[in-house]
Structures are given as C-alpha cells and as structure tokens.
Design an enzyme around this catalytic site. Sequence first.
Site, short mmCIF file in Angstrom:
data_model
loop_
_atom_site.label_atom_id
_atom_site.label_comp_id
_atom_site.label_asym_id
_atom_site.label_seq_id
_atom_site.Cartn_x
_atom_site.Cartn_y
_atom_site.Cartn_z
N CYS A 228 50.59 2.51 26.19
CA CYS A 228 51.93 3.02 25.88
C CYS A 228 51.81 4.52 25.58
O CYS A 228 52.39 5.03 24.63
CB CYS A 228 52.58 2.26 24.73
N ASP B 26 45.66 -4.05 27.90
CA ASP B 26 46.64 -3.14 27.28
C ASP B 26 45.89 -2.43 26.16
O ASP B 26 45.86 -2.87 25.03
CB ASP B 26 47.82 -3.94 26.75
N ASP C 126 38.00 -15.96 21.29
CA ASP C 126 37.23 -14.87 20.70
C ASP C 126 36.27 -14.34 21.76
O ASP C 126 36.14 -14.89 22.86
CB ASP C 126 36.49 -15.32 19.44
N ASP D 172 41.59 -10.78 21.53
CA ASP D 172 41.67 -9.49 20.87
C ASP D 172 40.41 -9.30 20.06
O ASP D 172 39.88 -10.26 19.49
CB ASP D 172 42.91 -9.40 19.96
#
Length: 388
Positions: free
Chosen positions: A342, A289, A275, A251
Amino acid sequence: MTPGARIAAAIAVLDRILAGEPAEKALVNWARNSRFAGSGDRSAVRDHVFDALRRMRSASALGGGRWPEATSGRSLMLGVIRAQGGDEAALFNGQGHAPAAVSEDESPRNPEGLEALDCPDWLAPQLREALGPQFEVVMAALQSRAPVFLRVNLRLSDVDGARRILAAEEIETRPHPLSATALEVVSGAKKIARSEAYLNGVVELQDVASQAVVAALDLQDGQRVLDFCAGGGGKSLAMAALADLQIDAHDISYARMSDLPARAARARAEVTLKDTASLSGGYDLVLADAPCSGSGAWRRQPDARWRLDAAGLARLTALQAEVLSNASDQVAPGGRLAYATCSMLEAENGAQVAAFLAANPDYRLLRDLRLTPADGGDGFYMALLQRD
C-alpha cells in the site's frame, strides 16, 4: 465535553505525539485518563487529531507555527480550525476547559510549496518520480479523510441486495467503479459495526483499492492459494468470496491472524491458518502483501508520513526483498506470485520487482497495477509474476 474542551483535549494528545508517542497510543492513553469523555467525545477528539496529522505542515503555518521546530498541538489545532473555516474565537476563548484566547503572535502564515501540500521535503523527489503529473493532486487528496468502503461478500449477496439490506438500517451506499464488489458509504458509517449486514458477513470493511488488487489476481476455482502476509486476513476473505479456493493464511506474527477464524466463519469462508514451520510450498498462487511505508494509506495512518525517515525506508525495502524471496519459495512450478504494497514509492514497488526478476530468471512479469488516492481509494501497487 464542549466543542472547546474537545479542541483542548486534541491539543494535549497532539503534544504527546509531537514528543514521540505513536498516535494510537496517545489517543488510547488520553481516553483511559479521561473517564468523563463519552463515545462521541472520543470520536470527535480522534477526528481532530487525525485532521491535524494529515495537515501537519500547512496547519502549523496557519496556526502561527513552523513545522517541525516551532510546532505545538495548539498551533496545529488552530491551523486546522482556520483551514476548515471554523469560529476560532468561539473555540479558543479560555472559558471552561477551552484553550486560551488567540494572541496577536499567533497570526496565520500562508503555507507554500511542499508545505502547502504537507509533503516531507526528503520524500518529495521520490513521490514526484512515482506520481508524475499527479503529484499535487495526490498530495492534496491525502490531506482529507479517506472514504469508507465496504466489500460485498458475493457468496451471501449481490451488490444490489447488500445495498438494500444496508439501506434498511439507514446506511446509504453507492457502487464504485474501481471494484465490482465495492460500496462507498455515503452516510451512516458509524452504524456499520452493529448492522445486520456486517454481523452476518454480507459486507466487510475493506478499501476499494485493496478490493481491486484482489480482483486483478485472476483467481480460478480449484487453486491452492497462500496469503503469505495475511495480517487480519482481509485479502484472504476477499479471495474466498471470488472463487472456490483452498486458501492458507500465514503471517510471521501468528497472533495477527487471531481474529481470522471468527471472521471467516461469519463470511462462510474456509481459511486455514499456517505458521512458518507448516508451510510446504506447491501453491498455484502466493500473495505477498508486504510490510511497507503505507504511503498510499496516509489518510488512514497520517502520523506514518511524519515518522518515516530514510533509514526506516531502507529497513523496509530490505525486508520486502526478504519477503519476496521467501514467498517465491512457496510457488509451484507454473504458479504465480503476486507482490503487493500500500505504498506509492517506486523503491518499494517497481524497483523491488525489477531486482527480484534480475535475481530469479525463472520468473517473469505478467502485469502490474498502480493505484493512487486520486483513483478514489488508498494507494496500492501489485505485480503479478509467473513462474516458468
């Protein structure tokens, strides 16, 4: 706190949100300054606030206001109580810490059109385009609380076994057709976090649509997989439960993954945190995502519906294009790239994928998946791309 006092507290929190404070921050600040409030009070106030945010436009009308220029926390809560068929005279009576009695100039006004559907005017054309004949059904679904779903960890139990374990702790569940690993919680949701099934990794909280997205990835034993925008790692753990994989989680904000090692240990899963500097590419599957408007999850984050504007959406789509490009660099030749949001907006979904494919002829679309709250869970989109 009395029921009326809880309504008054929700009004105060809503006024802070209307003044620009994020919903979660406003609730946390109220709780910190209200040491007298017990856990039940905090939960009730939160429910009131979120019920109002889901119905911002229609509740304002029913409460005698007009969104956004003539809306207050009071008009919102009065509208919610009226929508729910509550006893407004008992809750708005001015006694103790309850709000003042309702006046004649707070008469309800019947919401109409987009107001009745709690749809922002500027987003209506895009939502209508994306949802087609389901537009009104989906917008109506977004006015209610989202169901609570659990994902059964198939490494530790099957669905029937998990249901029995949960039932022993008075948590009633039922399977859901959207995912073979999903259980919808029928009763006892507040007991989940302290239940043995949760603490021992047998179940995890995860929306059914999110589970359906992971199931559609066609995972195979032995694959090297990168969860590129892992966040808390829910999809990493869901993938680990479906196949024997080598999973790396990444992330851009490494701190977002801080709880993932403990969650993975509880789930008996192996996930390696990465990382950006340590990414070396060559993955069989990369799941991106991407950050998005969250329009598919407005039931859970209802203030996001009203905070989003055209400039914010433009920033998000630019970021999504960057995420797609960076994630594609990690895919091995012959590997696959899964892009997910989403969101229900085409600008964040199909249009993003089309633009990526136009700029990257070595990729092709295998299939995509579009889910809305009308399917039972959150709204989700996933496109699975093959790199030749």
